[in-house]
Design a protein around this motif. Structure first.
Motif, PDB file in Angstrom:
ATOM      1  N   VAL A 129       0.811  -1.180  -0.088  1.00 13.06           N
ATOM      2  CA  VAL A 129      -0.126  -0.022   0.026  1.00 13.06           C
ATOM      3  C   VAL A 129       0.880   1.025  -0.052  1.00 13.06           C
ATOM      4  O   VAL A 129       0.566   2.280  -0.701  1.00 13.06           O
ATOM      5  CB  VAL A 129      -1.030  -0.006   1.117  1.00 13.06           C
ATOM      6  CG1 VAL A 129      -1.827   1.353   1.254  1.00 13.06           C
ATOM      7  CG2 VAL A 129      -1.767  -1.082   1.076  1.00 13.06           C
ATOM      8  N   PHE A 130       1.851   1.351   0.941  1.00 12.63           N
ATOM      9  CA  PHE A 130       2.756   2.325   0.956  1.00 12.63           C
ATOM     10  C   PHE A 130       3.243   2.654  -0.470  1.00 12.63           C
ATOM     11  O   PHE A 130       3.410   3.860  -0.768  1.00 12.63           O
ATOM     12  CB  PHE A 130       3.978   1.999   1.724  1.00 12.63           C
ATOM     13  CG  PHE A 130       3.622   2.781   3.265  1.00 12.63           C
ATOM     14  CD1 PHE A 130       3.780   4.187   3.384  1.00 12.63           C
ATOM     15  CD2 PHE A 130       3.252   1.998   4.197  1.00 12.63           C
ATOM     16  CE1 PHE A 130       3.664   4.667   4.734  1.00 12.63           C
ATOM     17  CE2 PHE A 130       3.094   2.320   5.497  1.00 12.63           C
ATOM     18  CZ  PHE A 130       3.073   4.058   5.616  1.00 12.63           C
ATOM     19  N   VAL A 131       3.936   1.553  -1.024  1.00 18.09           N
ATOM     20  CA  VAL A 131       4.674   1.933  -2.511  1.00 18.09           C
ATOM     21  C   VAL A 131       3.499   2.344  -3.514  1.00 18.09           C
ATOM     22  O   VAL A 131       4.006   3.130  -4.277  1.00 18.09           O
ATOM     23  CB  VAL A 131       5.002   0.434  -2.790  1.00 18.09           C
ATOM     24  CG1 VAL A 131       5.311   0.341  -4.410  1.00 18.09           C
ATOM     25  CG2 VAL A 131       6.290  -0.076  -2.105  1.00 18.09           C
ATOM     26  N   THR A 132       2.176   2.267  -3.360  1.00 16.40           N
ATOM     27  CA  THR A 132       1.538   2.711  -4.372  1.00 16.40           C
ATOM     28  C   THR A 132       0.884   3.974  -4.029  1.00 16.40           C
ATOM     29  O   THR A 132       0.406   4.757  -4.992  1.00 16.40           O
ATOM     30  CB  THR A 132       0.074   1.744  -4.541  1.00 16.40           C
ATOM     31  OG1 THR A 132      -0.329   1.697  -3.228  1.00 16.40           O
ATOM     32  CG2 THR A 132       0.364   0.426  -5.211  1.00 16.40           C
ATOM     33  N   VAL A 133       1.293   4.363  -2.672  1.00 15.93           N
ATOM     34  CA  VAL A 133       0.618   5.842  -2.247  1.00 15.93           C
ATOM     35  C   VAL A 133       1.644   6.879  -2.378  1.00 15.93           C
ATOM     36  O   VAL A 133       1.335   7.890  -2.800  1.00 15.93           O
ATOM     37  CB  VAL A 133       0.145   5.683  -0.633  1.00 15.93           C
ATOM     38  CG1 VAL A 133      -0.043   7.131  -0.240  1.00 15.93           C
ATOM     39  CG2 VAL A 133      -0.975   5.115  -0.557  1.00 15.93           C
ATOM     40  N   VAL A 134       2.773   6.513  -2.309  1.00 15.04           N
ATOM     41  CA  VAL A 134       4.106   7.398  -2.214  1.00 15.04           C
ATOM     42  C   VAL A 134       4.079   8.077  -3.830  1.00 15.04           C
ATOM     43  O   VAL A 134       4.398   7.435  -4.536  1.00 15.04           O
ATOM     44  CB  VAL A 134       5.289   6.753  -2.168  1.00 15.04           C
ATOM     45  CG1 VAL A 134       6.834   7.613  -2.276  1.00 15.04           C
ATOM     46  CG2 VAL A 134       5.529   6.182  -0.619  1.00 15.04           C
ATOM     47  N   LYS A 143       6.009   9.995  -6.608  1.00 20.82           N
ATOM     48  CA  LYS A 143       7.412  10.129  -7.183  1.00 20.82           C
ATOM     49  C   LYS A 143       8.420   9.103  -6.677  1.00 20.82           C
ATOM     50  O   LYS A 143       9.228   9.279  -6.130  1.00 20.82           O
ATOM     51  CB  LYS A 143       8.016  11.582  -6.758  1.00 20.82           C
ATOM     52  CG  LYS A 143       7.760  12.764  -7.979  1.00 20.82           C
ATOM     53  CD  LYS A 143       8.966  13.651  -7.881  1.00 20.82           C
ATOM     54  CE  LYS A 143       8.293  15.040  -8.052  1.00 20.82           C
ATOM     55  NZ  LYS A 143       8.910  16.197  -7.404  1.00 20.82           N
ATOM     56  N   TYR A 144       7.832   7.705  -6.917  1.00 21.92           N
ATOM     57  CA  TYR A 144       8.562   6.751  -6.300  1.00 21.92           C
ATOM     58  C   TYR A 144       9.707   6.284  -7.089  1.00 21.92           C
ATOM     59  O   TYR A 144       9.779   6.225  -7.987  1.00 21.92           O
ATOM     60  CB  TYR A 144       7.409   5.712  -6.620  1.00 21.92           C
ATOM     61  CG  TYR A 144       7.778   3.981  -6.163  1.00 21.92           C
ATOM     62  CD1 TYR A 144       7.903   4.054  -4.729  1.00 21.92           C
ATOM     63  CD2 TYR A 144       7.929   3.297  -7.087  1.00 21.92           C
ATOM     64  CE1 TYR A 144       8.558   2.716  -4.106  1.00 21.92           C
ATOM     65  CE2 TYR A 144       8.390   1.920  -6.543  1.00 21.92           C
ATOM     66  CZ  TYR A 144       8.603   1.804  -5.008  1.00 21.92           C
ATOM     67  OH  TYR A 144       9.034   0.611  -4.678  1.00 21.92           O
ATOM     68  N   THR A 145      10.700   6.267  -6.006  1.00 23.52           N
ATOM     69  CA  THR A 145      11.957   6.088  -6.589  1.00 23.52           C
ATOM     70  C   THR A 145      12.750   4.780  -5.759  1.00 23.52           C
ATOM     71  O   THR A 145      12.182   4.296  -4.894  1.00 23.52           O
ATOM     72  CB  THR A 145      13.037   7.200  -6.516  1.00 23.52           C
ATOM     73  OG1 THR A 145      12.793   7.439  -4.955  1.00 23.52           O
ATOM     74  CG2 THR A 145      12.789   8.312  -7.170  1.00 23.52           C
ATOM     75  N   VAL A 146      13.957   4.368  -6.005  1.00 31.53           N
ATOM     76  CA  VAL A 146      14.733   3.227  -5.647  1.00 31.53           C
ATOM     77  C   VAL A 146      14.862   3.680  -3.872  1.00 31.53           C
ATOM     78  O   VAL A 146      14.742   3.000  -2.966  1.00 31.53           O
ATOM     79  CB  VAL A 146      15.998   3.052  -6.094  1.00 31.53           C
ATOM     80  CG1 VAL A 146      17.031   2.073  -5.406  1.00 31.53           C
ATOM     81  CG2 VAL A 146      15.914   2.551  -7.354  1.00 31.53           C
TER      82      VAL A 146
END
Lengths: 320, 299
Positions: free
Chosen positions: B147-152, B154-157
């Motif tokens: 869920v965090f990954v989809t909410v953040v 400007k998603y980066t490494v």
């Protein structure tokens, strides 16, 4: 006994509360709102404003949170906009599939792990023991998705022993023998994968438990009474070593829940884990929040179950 | 040299530290082989990807080579975009190893500090962190990471490493806390306290070196676990951003039944590579664990 259970239940409440706050805010940050599926180009912005006013989306967040949690406690999680259905109903259907998968896996897991653990413990340091240790090491190290894919490729596609997706063939109507056979046939491969991946903990625990028991006084007493070694193993050691294994049940359930996301996605099995992944992909956030809360609740329930079984089995660890 | 001469002088002195580990690895050939091959693979992967692979050229789509078989143009064949599989495995392995090491170091440092402070001081700070850790253990962390990954935005490494670390520090903290708890009642700590040594000096110069073997084992096993979680999440599509090659992404091409059945070279090598990494790291971890515990030692 009941006192402990009630106390543990009360301890769960603050944890669920913090989890619900976390989930609530994550849901707030998710793109889209509950009307995303209802909006058409003809929708009047004023009407949309009216709708969100009515649904209370303009209220301050504590009010929204209390309303959300109140509804959730009554089993009202809203409407899934991709499936256009009541969330509770949708999850209920999927939960049943996951339940069968988990139940069969747990049964198979224990039927594999208990004999292996006992054999490894009994014939400690033999070649058999080393083979079993190697097996449990490999199953511990291999990631769920790699083993699932290899099994799907080998048994599903190459050997064609098992179907490669779904939970039942559509051609059979519910209630017939073929229907149940087809269901079993679909569930078997994910079950086997699940069970193999979960055996490590139980095998190693049982093995060291039996190795320790060999040096115990009660075993020496039994031997000196002239009871044959075979009987000492089946009657004395087995019973004493098996009891703590029962307590693993709760943790096993918790582990299965985490694995269900991978297993169900790979085997195309329509359970809760697969529903979660597809809901994330379609940003269906009423389903996502409900599922995260449910998984959190079940995880807590699993650890509660372990504690309860443990305190029934071993009176020494009852907490006052 | 000094150590050697000393050992000759006192023949009966027990082996210490690195010597124990070295002897354990000499005794266990599989662990020795795992360790050597891991070091070779990790160094090789980093050197190869930095020296010989141009990532932009690698990720350029070339439909002419779509699903070309192994040996046709590339050694390991190509995927649906005509991209070299071998190159993607090398760069993907580099990314996976780099991320797993970063997460291991971040969670390790944080977990050790929290564990030391909680175990040494006890009291309200211990209570606070223990409740927090209890909470982290009982939540469905895999789901929340997704869920965090989809909410953040400007998603980066970097944000991926941060999210993972947020959920994975608790195990180390708990372990270090419980060990510190028993260690801080030992005489040497009490003596040091009576002499008026600063608490933090006792913690980091007195207690920490005594926990080092346990921490090394924990970090090694965490490293294996992190490789597994990172590739797993990338497999599901919630790991590395799509533009970054990853072992998990390569395996995820197998979600297409056609690829799974006919174009095995796309996903199988990456799967086997992950398998090799997991087995080797865990095996080294087991050998380290044995050498940390005198009762289990082979050597």
């Amino acid at each position: 006994m009941w006192k402990i259970i009630v106390r543990r239940f009360i301890l769960m409440i603050p944890q669920l509360f913090v989890l619900s706050l976390l989930v609530f805010f994550l849901a707030k940050f998710m793109p889209g709102d509950p009307f995303t599926g209802l909006i058409t180009p003809q929708t009047d912005p004023a009407r949309l404003e009216e709708l969100s006013e009515k649904a209370g989306l303009n209220d301050p967040w504590p009010v929204q949170y209390v309303r959300w949690i109140g509804n959730a406690l009554q089993g009202e999680f809203g409407i899934s906009y991709t499936f256009k259905r009541d969330v509770a109903e949708l999850i209920g259907e999927r939960a049943l599939n996951t339940f069968w998968l988990s139940l069969l896996s747990v049964i198979l897991l224990y039927t594999i792990a208990i004999p292996l653990g006992i054999l490894a413990g009994r014939y400690h340091n033999s070649r058999l023991d080393k083979t079993i240790i190697l097996y449990s090491f490999i199953t511990y190290a291999i990631p769920t998705f790699v083993l699932s894919l290899l099994f799907l490729y080998l048994f599903g596609y190459k050997l064609e022993w098992f179907p490669t997706s779904g939970s039942v063939d559509i051609e059979y109507s519910s209630g017939t023998i073929q229907y149940y056979w087809s269901k079993l046939h679909h569930i078997l491969l994910p079950t086997i994968t699940y069970a193999i991946l979960g055996t490590t903990g139980i095998i190693q625990f049982l093995r060291s438990e039996i190795i320790d028991a060999k040096a115990m006084d009660y075993v020496r007493t039994a031997r000196s009474k002239g009871i044959p070694i075979k009987k000492v193993y089946t009657k004395h050691i087995f019973r004493n070593s098996l009891l703590p294994i029962a307590a693993f049940l709760g943790f096993t359930i918790t582990g299965l829940l985490g694995g269900s996301i991978f297993i169900e996605t790979i085997f195309g099995y329509p359970g809760m884990g697969q529903l979660f992944i597809s809901s994330i992909a379609s940003r269906d956030y009423s389903v996502i929040t409900a599922l995260v809360m449910l998984y959190g609740f079940l995880t807590l329930l699993g650890s509660l179950l372990s504690d309860i079984i443990m305190s029934i089995v071993d009176p020494r660890i009852r907490i006052e | 040299m000094v150590a050697k001469r000393k050992r000759k002088k006192y023949k009966n002195s027990p082996p210490t530290g690195l010597q124990v580990i070295f002897r354990e690895f000499l005794k266990d050939r599989v662990a020795f082989f795992s360790f050597v091959s891991l070091v070779v693979v990790i160094i090789g992967v980093f050197l190869w990807s930095y020296l010989f692979i141009d990532q932009e050229a690698l990720m350029r789509i070339n439909l002419q080579d779509r699903y070309s078989e192994p040996g046709e143009k590339f050694l390991f064949g190509a995927d649906q975009g005509g991209k070299d599989i071998l190159g993607q495995i090398i760069v993907g392995a580099k990314n996976s190893i780099f991320i797993a090491i970063s997460i291991t170091i971040i969670t390790g440092v944080f977990g050790v500090i929290v564990g030391l402070i909680c175990g040494y001081f006890g009291g309200w700070i211990d209570n606070l962190f223990m409740r927090l850790i209890d909470f982290f253990i009982t939540i469905p962390s895999l789901m929340l990471i997704i869920v965090f990954v989809t909410v953040v935005p400007k998603y980066t490494v970097a944000s991926f490493i941060f999210i993972m670390s947020m959920f994975l520090w608790t195990g180390t903290a708990r372990l270090v806390r419980s060990k510190t708890l028993t260690e801080s009642r030992r005489d040497y700590v009490l003596a040091s306290k009576t002499l008026g040594t600063n608490d933090f000096v006792i913690m980091f110069k007195g207690i920490l070196p005594n926990l080092s073997s346990i921490i090394i084992v924990e970090l090694t096993l965490n490293f294996a676990g992190n490789v597994g979680i990172e590739t797993g999440l990338s497999y599901l599509g919630f790991g590395l951003p799509m533009s970054t090659p990853s072992l998990g992404t390569l395996v995820s091409y197998a979600n297409n039944p056609l690829v799974l059945q006919q174009y095995w070279w796309v996903w199988l090598p990456a799967s086997l590579f992950i398998l090799f990494m997991m087995l080797a790291i865990n095996y080294v971890g087991q050998a380290l664990r044995r050498s940390a515990d005198a009762k289990q030692r082979l050597g």
